[in-house]
Design a protein around this motif. Structure first.
Motif, PDB file in Angstrom:
ATOM      1  N   LYS A 322       0.740  -1.063   0.100  1.00  0.00           N
ATOM      2  CA  LYS A 322      -0.320  -0.029   0.230  1.00  0.00           C
ATOM      3  C   LYS A 322       0.938   1.396   0.314  1.00  0.00           C
ATOM      4  O   LYS A 322       0.590   2.004   0.335  1.00  0.00           O
ATOM      5  N   CYS A 323       2.192   1.232  -0.418  1.00  0.00           N
ATOM      6  CA  CYS A 323       2.657   2.502  -0.036  1.00  0.00           C
ATOM      7  C   CYS A 323       2.310   3.134  -1.248  1.00  0.00           C
ATOM      8  O   CYS A 323       2.108   2.894  -2.279  1.00  0.00           O
ATOM      9  N   ASP A 324       3.160   4.643  -1.595  1.00  0.00           N
ATOM     10  CA  ASP A 324       2.893   4.913  -2.413  1.00  0.00           C
ATOM     11  C   ASP A 324       3.889   5.896  -3.106  1.00  0.00           C
ATOM     12  O   ASP A 324       4.681   6.689  -2.552  1.00  0.00           O
ATOM     13  N   TRP A 325       4.499   6.140  -4.630  1.00  0.00           N
ATOM     14  CA  TRP A 325       5.586   6.405  -4.628  1.00  0.00           C
ATOM     15  C   TRP A 325       5.251   8.060  -4.420  1.00  0.00           C
ATOM     16  O   TRP A 325       6.790   8.961  -4.232  1.00  0.00           O
ATOM     17  N   THR A 326       4.826   9.002  -4.771  1.00  0.00           N
ATOM     18  CA  THR A 326       4.493  10.262  -4.430  1.00  0.00           C
ATOM     19  C   THR A 326       4.682  10.306  -2.913  1.00  0.00           C
ATOM     20  O   THR A 326       5.116  11.923  -2.214  1.00  0.00           O
ATOM     21  N   HIS A 327       4.642   9.915  -2.274  1.00  0.00           N
ATOM     22  CA  HIS A 327       4.535   9.583  -0.215  1.00  0.00           C
ATOM     23  C   HIS A 327       6.006   9.767  -0.294  1.00  0.00           C
ATOM     24  O   HIS A 327       6.501   9.906   0.698  1.00  0.00           O
ATOM     25  N   TYR A 328       6.415   8.183  -0.923  1.00  0.00           N
ATOM     26  CA  TYR A 328       7.628   7.904  -0.540  1.00  0.00           C
ATOM     27  C   TYR A 328       8.896   8.300   0.120  1.00  0.00           C
ATOM     28  O   TYR A 328       9.009   9.666  -0.643  1.00  0.00           O
ATOM     29  N   VAL A 329       9.281   9.013   1.189  1.00  0.00           N
ATOM     30  CA  VAL A 329      10.694   9.021   1.057  1.00  0.00           C
ATOM     31  C   VAL A 329      12.163   8.919   0.852  1.00  0.00           C
ATOM     32  O   VAL A 329      12.963   9.277   0.782  1.00  0.00           O
ATOM     33  N   GLY A 330      11.969   7.347   0.206  1.00  0.00           N
ATOM     34  CA  GLY A 330      13.464   7.155  -0.375  1.00  0.00           C
ATOM     35  C   GLY A 330      13.713   7.406  -1.636  1.00  0.00           C
ATOM     36  O   GLY A 330      14.031   6.786  -2.267  1.00  0.00           O
ATOM     37  N   LYS A 331      12.854   8.143  -2.038  1.00  0.00           N
ATOM     38  CA  LYS A 331      13.227   8.352  -3.613  1.00  0.00           C
ATOM     39  C   LYS A 331      14.118   8.607  -3.893  1.00  0.00           C
ATOM     40  O   LYS A 331      14.382   8.567  -5.276  1.00  0.00           O
ATOM     41  N   GLU A 332      14.955   9.221  -3.476  1.00  0.00           N
ATOM     42  CA  GLU A 332      16.644   9.538  -3.758  1.00  0.00           C
ATOM     43  C   GLU A 332      17.432   8.612  -3.372  1.00  0.00           C
ATOM     44  O   GLU A 332      18.371   8.010  -4.337  1.00  0.00           O
ATOM     45  N   PHE A 333      16.689   7.246  -2.311  1.00  0.00           N
ATOM     46  CA  PHE A 333      18.198   5.967  -2.710  1.00  0.00           C
ATOM     47  C   PHE A 333      17.452   5.283  -4.262  1.00  0.00           C
ATOM     48  O   PHE A 333      18.116   4.393  -4.516  1.00  0.00           O
ATOM     49  N   PHE A 334      16.277   4.731  -3.974  1.00  0.00           N
ATOM     50  CA  PHE A 334      15.710   4.482  -5.542  1.00  0.00           C
ATOM     51  C   PHE A 334      16.193   5.059  -6.934  1.00  0.00           C
ATOM     52  O   PHE A 334      16.963   3.963  -7.309  1.00  0.00           O
ATOM     53  N   LYS A 335      16.274   5.916  -6.617  1.00  0.00           N
ATOM     54  CA  LYS A 335      17.070   6.685  -8.289  1.00  0.00           C
ATOM     55  C   LYS A 335      18.557   6.116  -7.945  1.00  0.00           C
ATOM     56  O   LYS A 335      19.173   6.607  -9.010  1.00  0.00           O
ATOM     57  N   SER A 336      19.301   6.495  -6.879  1.00  0.00           N
ATOM     58  CA  SER A 336      20.710   6.065  -6.406  1.00  0.00           C
ATOM     59  C   SER A 336      20.800   4.865  -7.397  1.00  0.00           C
ATOM     60  O   SER A 336      22.144   4.285  -7.667  1.00  0.00           O
ATOM     61  N   VAL A 337      19.759   3.791  -6.926  1.00  0.00           N
ATOM     62  CA  VAL A 337      20.532   2.608  -7.751  1.00  0.00           C
ATOM     63  C   VAL A 337      20.034   2.290  -8.746  1.00  0.00           C
ATOM     64  O   VAL A 337      19.704   1.572  -9.476  1.00  0.00           O
ATOM     65  N   GLY A 338      19.531   2.939  -9.672  1.00  0.00           N
ATOM     66  CA  GLY A 338      18.805   3.147 -10.749  1.00  0.00           C
ATOM     67  C   GLY A 338      17.040   2.548 -11.610  1.00  0.00           C
ATOM     68  O   GLY A 338      16.708   2.280 -12.244  1.00  0.00           O
ATOM     69  N   LEU A 339      16.465   3.267 -10.464  1.00  0.00           N
ATOM     70  CA  LEU A 339      15.129   3.057 -10.169  1.00  0.00           C
ATOM     71  C   LEU A 339      14.722   3.652 -10.035  1.00  0.00           C
ATOM     72  O   LEU A 339      14.887   4.934 -10.107  1.00  0.00           O
ATOM     73  N   GLY A 340      13.053   3.889 -10.601  1.00  0.00           N
ATOM     74  CA  GLY A 340      12.587   5.014 -10.325  1.00  0.00           C
ATOM     75  C   GLY A 340      10.521   4.738 -10.242  1.00  0.00           C
ATOM     76  O   GLY A 340      10.527   3.240  -9.487  1.00  0.00           O
ATOM     77  N   PRO A 341      10.104   5.203 -10.220  1.00  0.00           N
ATOM     78  CA  PRO A 341       8.183   5.093 -10.170  1.00  0.00           C
ATOM     79  C   PRO A 341       7.668   4.088 -10.001  1.00  0.00           C
ATOM     80  O   PRO A 341       7.023   2.888 -10.259  1.00  0.00           O
ATOM     81  N   VAL A 342       8.245   3.340 -12.017  1.00  0.00           N
ATOM     82  CA  VAL A 342       7.570   2.256 -12.655  1.00  0.00           C
ATOM     83  C   VAL A 342       7.717   0.932 -12.028  1.00  0.00           C
ATOM     84  O   VAL A 342       6.951  -0.378 -11.195  1.00  0.00           O
ATOM     85  N   GLU A 343       9.249   1.057 -11.401  1.00  0.00           N
ATOM     86  CA  GLU A 343      10.238  -0.526 -10.765  1.00  0.00           C
ATOM     87  C   GLU A 343       9.407  -0.382  -9.526  1.00  0.00           C
ATOM     88  O   GLU A 343       8.928  -1.149  -8.583  1.00  0.00           O
ATOM     89  N   PHE A 344       9.179   0.786  -8.852  1.00  0.00           N
ATOM     90  CA  PHE A 344       8.414   1.078  -7.220  1.00  0.00           C
ATOM     91  C   PHE A 344       6.790   0.437  -7.068  1.00  0.00           C
ATOM     92  O   PHE A 344       6.863  -0.409  -6.487  1.00  0.00           O
ATOM     93  N   HIS A 345       5.904   1.089  -8.043  1.00  0.00           N
ATOM     94  CA  HIS A 345       4.940   0.178  -8.123  1.00  0.00           C
ATOM     95  C   HIS A 345       4.870  -1.036  -8.457  1.00  0.00           C
ATOM     96  O   HIS A 345       4.311  -1.427  -7.772  1.00  0.00           O
ATOM     97  N   TYR A 346       5.699  -1.682  -8.774  1.00  0.00           N
ATOM     98  CA  TYR A 346       5.616  -3.531  -9.400  1.00  0.00           C
ATOM     99  C   TYR A 346       6.640  -3.985  -7.553  1.00  0.00           C
ATOM    100  O   TYR A 346       6.147  -5.059  -7.591  1.00  0.00           O
ATOM    101  N   PHE A 347       7.000  -3.731  -7.741  1.00  0.00           N
ATOM    102  CA  PHE A 347       8.043  -4.140  -6.334  1.00  0.00           C
ATOM    103  C   PHE A 347       6.976  -3.424  -4.755  1.00  0.00           C
ATOM    104  O   PHE A 347       7.230  -4.823  -4.514  1.00  0.00           O
ATOM    105  N   GLN A 348       6.324  -2.912  -5.213  1.00  0.00           N
ATOM    106  CA  GLN A 348       4.837  -2.611  -3.689  1.00  0.00           C
ATOM    107  C   GLN A 348       4.470  -3.967  -4.434  1.00  0.00           C
ATOM    108  O   GLN A 348       4.037  -3.967  -2.648  1.00  0.00           O
ATOM    109  N   ARG A 349       3.523  -3.916  -5.297  1.00  0.00           N
ATOM    110  CA  ARG A 349       3.100  -5.113  -5.627  1.00  0.00           C
ATOM    111  C   ARG A 349       3.632  -6.754  -4.898  1.00  0.00           C
ATOM    112  O   ARG A 349       2.357  -7.412  -4.707  1.00  0.00           O
ATOM    113  N   MET A 350       5.291  -6.440  -5.943  1.00  0.00           N
ATOM    114  CA  MET A 350       5.346  -8.205  -5.472  1.00  0.00           C
ATOM    115  C   MET A 350       6.166  -7.979  -3.719  1.00  0.00           C
ATOM    116  O   MET A 350       6.120  -9.262  -3.628  1.00  0.00           O
ATOM    117  N   SER A 351       5.854  -6.765  -3.013  1.00  0.00           N
ATOM    118  CA  SER A 351       6.264  -7.208  -1.992  1.00  0.00           C
ATOM    119  C   SER A 351       5.094  -8.298  -1.353  1.00  0.00           C
ATOM    120  O   SER A 351       5.665  -8.164   0.427  1.00  0.00           O
TER     121      SER A 351
END
Length: 461
Positions: A322-351
């Motif tokens: 139930k996480c949401d990219w807009t509210h997520y506080v770890g965006k900078e970390f995700f970007k630092s490892v080459g990930l973005g909102p699309v990957e976040f969407h799938y990873f939060q579903r796969m979690s």
């Protein structure tokens, strides 16, 4: 129907309505349109169509309807903790996980394993207890469900004690408080301590609250009925007046609510408490934080100095799906490892695979998020997904149940690591640990944070 009760049969509940009709009537006000002699027309309420109202009394009803918009409290600030929207937003029509091809799914898993490579995936087990709950834990009258909740609450208090967060002159803010059980036990643990306040943040109205059951008369319990997204803590009268250190707590804070709570504590509240006239502290590099922070133990007394606006954070994590990219506080970390909102969407579903696997939705699954009276597997927000949501067609014959569980755990740790890095960048020493056994709750990870010791800023060249 029972004598003196409404004669309307509620199909959804498979029983008669239990409301008491007016004298001489067979039906209650809600179902009065079924009276043969009643010519008055009932229409759905425009504020909440779940209930109806007599058409000729609509204007009168709108003035007292419980669904009417109420005046905003002083601590309501629109979207103060929502976070900034990213330029590259998730497409409106995101392809469901179940519609991905085998190649697309495999590419996602490769990205996931690459991003988690080098992260601390094996968390420390820190299952503790606290004397305040020993009597309740030994009470044979408690059922299995109540016992599980008590064990979790005892461990949360034990971890708080280890971090020296249970002390006088504090304001404990329980996010997603529900009935307020966690604050209740903190109050019991501090029954001989003075100057303690509790703020229970819950956006929904809650029945069977335990706020009034605390024994000490000098402890202050106040409920804030507001979404965490709009909560400005420094405008809460008691904090605005006293300026006492805050300890943020939560038991199974669902999905994006964790990110909203973290931003509420370490950004909006801390920034306001620092004062407008003070210069902002120089930014510290991540390398400097990594080198200096470990020199001070998490339980050091100086981590909760009175001048710190936030003395600590202890939150049991939950519902990463139930996480949401807009509210997520770890965006900078995700970007630092080459990930973005699309990957976040799938990873939060796969979690969800970590706790749900391929189980189908049961008709008995509760939608309540805060009830502590449930006895099934959904009592800790462990949502049971349908086969379509879990992507069974794509996964059939590709991933075993154990592989899905491992991938789900990787997704959770990746999302949580982004939160840890965020807290470190904000000047906190953060950690993740298992605070209870998986047999007690599948959502058994606790996020803790205390202020890091003062660091010397890097010299400018």
């Amino acid at each position: 129907p029972e004598p003196g009760r409404c004669a309307h049969f509620v199909l959804r509940k498979r029983r008669f309505c239990r409301m008491i009709p007016a004298p001489g009537r067979r039906f209650c006000g809600e179902h009065g349109h079924e009276e043969e002699q009643n010519d008055r027309k009932r229409i759905p309420c425009p504020l909440d169509p779940k209930h109806t109202v007599y058409e000729d009394q609509l204007q009168k009803h709108l003035k007292k309807c419980n669904s009417r918009e109420k005046p905003k409290p002083v601590y309501f600030v629109q979207d103060i903790n929502a976070g900034l929207k990213d330029v590259a937003e998730i497409p409106e029509k995101q392809v469901p996980l179940s519609s991905l091809s085998v190649e697309e799914l495999q590419n996602l898993i490769i990205k996931l394993k690459k991003a988690t490579n080098g992260l601390e995936l094996h968390l420390k087990e820190q299952i503790l207890s606290h004397q305040a709950l020993q009597e309740a834990l030994n009470d044979p009258k408690n059922g299995e469900s109540a016992f599980k909740h008590l064990k979790q609450q005892a461990s949360i208090l034990g971890n708080m004690e280890k971090l020296h967060l249970l002390g006088p002159g504090r304001c404990f803010v329980e996010f997603g408080a529900g009935r307020g059980k966690l604050s209740h036990w903190v109050d019991v643990a501090l029954q001989n301590v003075e100057s303690v306040q509790f703020l229970l943040v819950e956006r929904a109205t809650t029945r069977f609250k335990v706020d009034g059951k605390h024994k000490r008369r000098d402890s202050i319990f106040e409920r804030l009925q507001v979404d965490i997204q709009h909560l400005c803590l420094n405008k809460v009268p008691i904090l605005e007046k006293k300026k006492i250190p805050v300890v943020g707590i939560g038991k199974h804070l669902c999905g994006a609510a964790t990110d909203l709570a973290l931003r509420c504590l370490v950004e909006s509240y801390t920034t306001c408490c620092d004062g407008e006239d003070e210069e902002p502290a120089p930014k510290r590099s991540r390398a400097a934080q990594t080198e200096v922070a470990p020199q001070r133990s998490a339980g050091s007394e100086s981590t909760t100095e009175d001048h710190k606006p936030v003395a600590g954070i202890v939150i049991a994590l939950c519902c990463h799906h139930k996480c949401d990219w807009t509210h997520y506080v770890g965006k900078e970390f995700f970007k630092s490892v080459g990930l973005g909102p699309v990957e976040f969407h799938y990873f939060q579903r796969m979690s969800s695979w970590a706790t749900c696997g391929m189980r189908e939705t049961t008709s008995k699954a509760s939608t309540s998020e805060n009830s502590e009276d449930q006895t099934d597997d959904t009592e800790e927000h462990e949502q049971t997904l349908s086969r379509t949501e879990s992507g069974s067609d794509t996964l059939q014959g590709i991933l075993s149940a154990e592989e899905r569980r491992e991938i789900g755990c990787l997704c959770k740790r990746l999302i949580d690591h982004g939160r840890v890095e965020y807290l470190q960048q904000q000047g906190y020493k953060a950690a993740l640990q298992y605070y209870t056994e998986s047999a007690v709750s599948l959502e058994n990870v606790l996020l803790t944070a205390v202020p890091s010791p003062s660091l010397i800023p890097e010299p400018t060249i």
